[in-house]
Design a protein around this motif. Structure first.
Motif, PDB file in Angstrom:
ATOM      1  N   THR A  23       0.859  -1.178   0.000  1.00  0.00           N
ATOM      2  CA  THR A  23       0.000   0.000   0.000  1.00  0.00           C
ATOM      3  C   THR A  23       0.892   1.224   0.000  1.00  0.00           C
ATOM      4  OG1 THR A  23      -1.792  -1.130   1.150  1.00  0.00           O
ATOM      5  CG2 THR A  23      -1.767   1.285   1.268  1.00  0.00           C
ATOM      6  N   ALA A  32      -1.656  10.771  -6.149  1.00  0.00           N
ATOM      7  CA  ALA A  32      -1.928   9.334  -6.264  1.00  0.00           C
ATOM      8  C   ALA A  32      -2.199   8.953  -7.716  1.00  0.00           C
ATOM      9  CB  ALA A  32      -3.104   8.944  -5.370  1.00  0.00           C
ATOM     10  N   VAL A  36      -0.106   6.429 -10.249  1.00  0.00           N
ATOM     11  CA  VAL A  36      -0.715   5.356 -11.045  1.00  0.00           C
ATOM     12  C   VAL A  36      -0.345   5.508 -12.510  1.00  0.00           C
ATOM     13  CG1 VAL A  36      -2.907   4.400 -11.873  1.00  0.00           C
ATOM     14  CG2 VAL A  36      -2.596   4.907  -9.445  1.00  0.00           C
ATOM     15  N   ILE A  52      -4.374  -2.616  -9.251  1.00  0.00           N
ATOM     16  CA  ILE A  52      -4.295  -1.383  -8.472  1.00  0.00           C
ATOM     17  C   ILE A  52      -5.695  -0.996  -8.023  1.00  0.00           C
ATOM     18  CG2 ILE A  52      -3.627   1.056  -8.443  1.00  0.00           C
ATOM     19  CD1 ILE A  52      -1.736   0.440 -10.802  1.00  0.00           C
ATOM     20  N   ASP A  53      -5.831  -0.800  -6.737  1.00  0.00           N
ATOM     21  CA  ASP A  53      -7.082  -0.327  -6.142  1.00  0.00           C
ATOM     22  C   ASP A  53      -6.789   1.059  -5.572  1.00  0.00           C
ATOM     23  OD1 ASP A  53      -9.591  -0.111  -4.967  1.00  0.00           O
ATOM     24  OD2 ASP A  53      -9.043  -1.333  -3.234  1.00  0.00           O
ATOM     25  N   ILE A  54      -7.505   2.072  -6.068  1.00  0.00           N
ATOM     26  CA  ILE A  54      -7.284   3.455  -5.628  1.00  0.00           C
ATOM     27  C   ILE A  54      -8.371   3.828  -4.632  1.00  0.00           C
ATOM     28  CG2 ILE A  54      -7.092   5.855  -6.360  1.00  0.00           C
ATOM     29  CD1 ILE A  54      -6.493   4.709  -9.212  1.00  0.00           C
ATOM     30  N   GLU A  58      -4.698   6.496  -1.185  1.00  0.00           N
ATOM     31  CA  GLU A  58      -4.031   5.219  -0.942  1.00  0.00           C
ATOM     32  C   GLU A  58      -4.141   4.338  -2.173  1.00  0.00           C
ATOM     33  OE1 GLU A  58      -5.401   3.219   2.561  1.00  0.00           O
ATOM     34  OE2 GLU A  58      -4.041   4.382   3.817  1.00  0.00           O
ATOM     35  N   LEU A  59      -3.010   3.761  -2.547  1.00  0.00           N
ATOM     36  CA  LEU A  59      -2.951   2.828  -3.669  1.00  0.00           C
ATOM     37  C   LEU A  59      -2.620   1.452  -3.115  1.00  0.00           C
ATOM     38  CD1 LEU A  59      -0.712   5.003  -6.011  1.00  0.00           C
ATOM     39  CD2 LEU A  59      -3.211   4.955  -5.884  1.00  0.00           C
ATOM     40  N   HIS A  60      -3.474   0.493  -3.376  1.00  0.00           N
ATOM     41  CA  HIS A  60      -3.237  -0.888  -2.951  1.00  0.00           C
ATOM     42  C   HIS A  60      -2.826  -1.657  -4.207  1.00  0.00           C
ATOM     43  CE1 HIS A  60      -5.068   0.038   0.924  1.00  0.00           C
ATOM     44  NE2 HIS A  60      -5.981   0.702   0.229  1.00  0.00           N
ATOM     45  N   LEU A  61      -1.602  -2.182  -4.180  1.00  0.00           N
ATOM     46  CA  LEU A  61      -1.052  -2.850  -5.354  1.00  0.00           C
ATOM     47  C   LEU A  61      -0.844  -4.331  -5.086  1.00  0.00           C
ATOM     48  CD1 LEU A  61       0.951   0.088  -5.108  1.00  0.00           C
ATOM     49  CD2 LEU A  61       0.631  -0.508  -7.488  1.00  0.00           C
TER      50      LEU A  61
END
Length: 91
Positions: A23, A32, A36, A52-54, A58-61
């Protein structure tokens, strides 16, 4: 490949099953999105694309090599590039 050794070289990344995850918290939402965008360019160069979840800033990779059935050197190469991008943007 020694996954645990590779992870020691990539602080912030953790293994979850056949993926490595991290994250990244950017200073703000526009940054952010720029992160990305930069990751997308590097991913295209490697022909290897992260999940990738934005969530606001916060970016969850998540990285895995689906066609190989798990983690490969390519995942760790992209993770290192992602770390460099995050650092460049102050995340």
């Amino acid at each position: 490949m020694d996954v645990e050794q590779k992870l020691r070289e990539l602080p912030g990344w953790r293994r979850e099953g056949d993926e490595i995850r991290r994250t990244i918290t950017a200073p703000d939402f526009p940054t952010a999105i720029r992160i990305v965008d930069a990751i997308a360019v590097r991913a295209e160069e490697l022909n290897h694309h992260p999940d990738i979840d934005i969530r606001w800033r916060e970016l969850h990779l998540a990285l895995t090599t689906h066609d190989q059935g798990g983690l490969t050197e390519l995942d760790f190469a992209l993770a290192a590039r992602i770390d460099a991008i995050a650092a460049e943007y102050g995340a």
